[in-house]
Motif scaffolding. Structure first.
Motif, mmCIF file in Angstrom:
data_model
loop_
_atom_site.group_PDB
_atom_site.id
_atom_site.type_symbol
_atom_site.label_atom_id
_atom_site.label_comp_id
_atom_site.label_asym_id
_atom_site.label_seq_id
_atom_site.Cartn_x
_atom_site.Cartn_y
_atom_site.Cartn_z
ATOM 1 N N ARG A 9 -18.618 28.362 4.898
ATOM 2 C CA ARG A 9 -17.210 28.732 5.743
ATOM 3 C C ARG A 9 -17.713 29.622 6.802
ATOM 4 N N THR A 10 -17.380 30.149 7.760
ATOM 5 C CA THR A 10 -17.962 30.628 8.603
ATOM 6 C C THR A 10 -16.412 31.899 8.985
ATOM 7 N N VAL A 11 -16.024 31.868 8.351
ATOM 8 C CA VAL A 11 -15.350 33.164 8.404
ATOM 9 C C VAL A 11 -15.080 33.928 7.176
ATOM 10 N N SER A 12 -14.700 34.997 7.143
ATOM 11 C CA SER A 12 -15.460 36.013 6.282
ATOM 12 C C SER A 12 -13.820 35.629 4.846
ATOM 13 N N ASN A 13 -13.808 34.927 4.184
ATOM 14 C CA ASN A 13 -12.443 34.593 2.926
ATOM 15 C C ASN A 13 -12.658 34.225 1.170
ATOM 16 N N ASP A 14 -13.073 34.806 0.572
ATOM 17 C CA ASP A 14 -13.271 33.865 -0.476
ATOM 18 C C ASP A 14 -12.426 33.918 -1.721
ATOM 19 N N LYS A 15 -11.260 33.471 -0.935
ATOM 20 C CA LYS A 15 -10.274 32.037 -1.645
ATOM 21 C C LYS A 15 -10.726 31.055 -1.634
ATOM 22 N N ARG A 16 -10.796 30.517 -2.382
ATOM 23 C CA ARG A 16 -11.375 29.220 -2.500
ATOM 24 C C ARG A 16 -10.870 27.768 -1.397
ATOM 25 N N VAL A 17 -9.431 27.939 -2.019
ATOM 26 C CA VAL A 17 -8.092 27.546 -0.697
ATOM 27 C C VAL A 17 -8.365 27.497 -0.129
ATOM 28 N N LEU A 18 -8.322 27.170 1.616
ATOM 29 C CA LEU A 18 -8.465 27.869 2.998
ATOM 30 C C LEU A 18 -7.911 26.793 4.053
ATOM 31 N N LEU A 19 -7.527 26.090 4.077
ATOM 32 C CA LEU A 19 -7.282 25.380 5.081
ATOM 33 C C LEU A 19 -8.616 25.615 6.393
ATOM 34 N N GLY A 20 -8.323 24.737 7.387
ATOM 35 C CA GLY A 20 -9.009 24.449 8.122
ATOM 36 C C GLY A 20 -9.685 23.580 8.745
ATOM 37 N N GLU A 21 -10.821 23.515 9.806
ATOM 38 C CA GLU A 21 -10.717 23.002 10.315
ATOM 39 C C GLU A 21 -12.450 23.445 11.376
ATOM 40 N N LYS A 22 -13.240 22.978 12.733
ATOM 41 C CA LYS A 22 -14.377 23.646 12.824
ATOM 42 C C LYS A 22 -13.673 25.008 12.925
ATOM 43 N N GLU A 23 -13.009 26.016 13.738
ATOM 44 C CA GLU A 23 -13.079 27.526 13.544
ATOM 45 C C GLU A 23 -13.677 28.110 12.255
ATOM 46 N N GLU A 24 -13.239 27.510 11.273
ATOM 47 C CA GLU A 24 -13.894 27.739 9.456
ATOM 48 C C GLU A 24 -14.579 27.451 9.094
ATOM 49 N N TYR A 25 -14.905 26.091 9.613
ATOM 50 C CA TYR A 25 -15.639 25.664 8.764
ATOM 51 C C TYR A 25 -17.145 24.501 9.842
ATOM 52 N N GLU A 26 -18.139 24.885 8.948
ATOM 53 C CA GLU A 26 -19.205 23.699 9.404
ATOM 54 C C GLU A 26 -20.167 23.074 8.989
ATOM 55 N N VAL B 281 0.787 -1.415 -0.435
ATOM 56 C CA VAL B 281 -0.191 0.100 -0.367
ATOM 57 C C VAL B 281 0.634 0.914 -0.260
ATOM 58 N N GLU B 282 0.731 2.222 -0.950
ATOM 59 C CA GLU B 282 1.209 3.225 -1.033
ATOM 60 C C GLU B 282 -0.082 4.460 -0.474
ATOM 61 N N ILE B 283 0.971 5.052 0.198
ATOM 62 C CA ILE B 283 -0.615 6.536 0.363
ATOM 63 C C ILE B 283 -0.135 8.535 -0.403
ATOM 64 N N PHE B 284 -1.320 9.239 -0.856
ATOM 65 C CA PHE B 284 -0.243 10.586 -0.926
ATOM 66 C C PHE B 284 -0.959 11.613 -0.216
ATOM 67 N N LYS B 285 -0.644 12.254 -0.224
ATOM 68 C CA LYS B 285 -1.444 13.795 0.005
ATOM 69 C C LYS B 285 -0.844 14.683 -0.301
ATOM 70 N N PRO B 286 -1.553 16.304 -1.244
ATOM 71 C CA PRO B 286 -1.483 17.338 -1.118
ATOM 72 C C PRO B 286 -0.396 17.614 -0.648
ATOM 73 N N ALA B 287 0.734 18.509 -0.810
ATOM 74 C CA ALA B 287 1.518 18.779 -0.223
ATOM 75 C C ALA B 287 1.397 20.153 0.476
ATOM 76 N N ILE B 288 0.702 20.507 0.081
ATOM 77 C CA ILE B 288 -0.174 21.833 0.943
ATOM 78 C C ILE B 288 -1.170 21.452 2.088
ATOM 79 N N ASP B 289 -1.428 20.051 2.266
ATOM 80 C CA ASP B 289 -2.168 20.434 3.608
ATOM 81 C C ASP B 289 -1.948 20.135 5.087
ATOM 82 N N THR B 290 -1.308 20.221 5.071
ATOM 83 C CA THR B 290 0.157 20.382 6.686
ATOM 84 C C THR B 290 -0.882 20.788 7.512
ATOM 85 N N ARG B 291 -2.280 20.928 7.601
ATOM 86 C CA ARG B 291 -2.976 21.139 9.308
ATOM 87 C C ARG B 291 -2.822 19.949 9.759
ATOM 88 N N TYR B 292 -2.843 18.586 10.059
ATOM 89 C CA TYR B 292 -2.339 18.332 11.636
ATOM 90 C C TYR B 292 -0.760 17.743 11.689
#
Ligand SMILES: Nc1ncnc2c1ncn2[C@@H]1O[C@H](COP(=O)(O)OP(=O)(O)O)[C@@H](O)[C@H]1O
Ligand SMILES: Cc1cn([C@H]2C[C@H](O)[C@@H](COP(=O)(O)O)O2)c(=O)[nH]c1=O
Ligand SMILES: [Zn+2]
Length: 200
Positions: free
Chosen positions: A164-181, A47-58
């Motif tokens: 998205r619960t914060v004011s930001n119109d960019k399509r890509v905005l990494l986030g969690e419960k503070e930014e999304y519901e 098995v080999e697993i990949f993710k986009p390098a920009i996703d540094t959230r956790y």
């Protein structure tokens, strides 16, 4: 609808295929991806697993779920890199597929045609409810699509979109419960309406 894949023939027969796991944030996409990949490992598959390098959230290197389940992965910048790491591999897992370039469906097709089981997880829609990146094309070419649902945090019904619960119109905005519901269609419409009235 079959939510979890328990078809052991499909899990182990090593015929190439593409499985897509899609849904809103908090719907269990990553948990389901990790579950399928662990089962493949138990079956002694490579098995080999990949993710986009920009996703540094956790974590820089791991795929991590909201419940802190994790699995080692290789962060990559471009879908073409997947082909460089996948000789002699039985199962390829890809998380956060929405962030990849439009070449990802072709890469998945190439792997599946070579006999690899490809399992892709990603957001079906962005915060505006628009299909996200290569996800619609992946759903179209997939052998199997599993749509999972979070619970709407306003009413308890099944959620369908990530608001998205914060004011930001960019399509890509990494986030969690503070930014999304996660919201159902009805609560999402209400939220958008009240945002419009408070902004005028
Ligand atoms: N509103 C919610 N509805 C469902 N699960 C939620 C919610 N909020 C938090 N969770 C947690 O998120 C977990 C799913 O996390 P994860 O697999 O990382 O989701 P995804 O990858 O789809 O964002 C659930 O098992 C649950 O514990
Ligand atoms: C809706 C939406 C989400 N994102 C970001 C927010 C998170 O970092 C990921 C999704 O992660 P999950 O594993 O599905 O919870 O995507 C974004 O950048 N833009 C959006 O519109
Ligand atoms: Zn709701």
């Amino acid at each position: 609808m079959v939510v979890f894949s328990e078809d052991h023939r499909e899990e182990t027969c090593r015929r190439g295929r593409i499985e897509v796991i899609c849904g809103s944030m908090f719907s269990g996409k990553t948990e389901e991806l990790i579950r399928r990949l662990r089962r493949a490992t138990f079956a002694h598959q490579r098995v080999e697993i990949f993710k986009p390098a920009i996703d540094t959230r956790y974590s820089e290197g791991d795929v991590v779920s909201h419940d802190n389940n994790s699995i080692k992965s290789t962060p990559i910048d471009s879908s073409a890199s997947i082909l460089l790491f996948t000789s002699e591999i039985d199962v390829v897992g890809i998380d956060e597929a929405q962030f990849f370039d439009d070449g990802l469906p072709e890469v998945c097709n190439e792997l599946a045609n070579q006999g690899v089981r490809v399992i892709v997880a990603g957001l079906d829609m962005d915060f505006k409810g628009i299909p996200f990146g290569p996800m619609p094309a992946l759903c179209a070419i997939a052998d199997e699509v599993t749509k999972v649902h979070a619970i709407c945090v306003k009413c308890g019904n099944l959620a369908y979109v990530s608001h998205r619960t914060v004011s930001n119109d960019k399509r890509v905005l990494l986030g969690e419960k503070e930014e999304y519901e996660p919201l159902c269609r009805c609560c999402y419409q209400k939220a958008l309406k009240s945002e419009k009235t408070t902004s005028v």
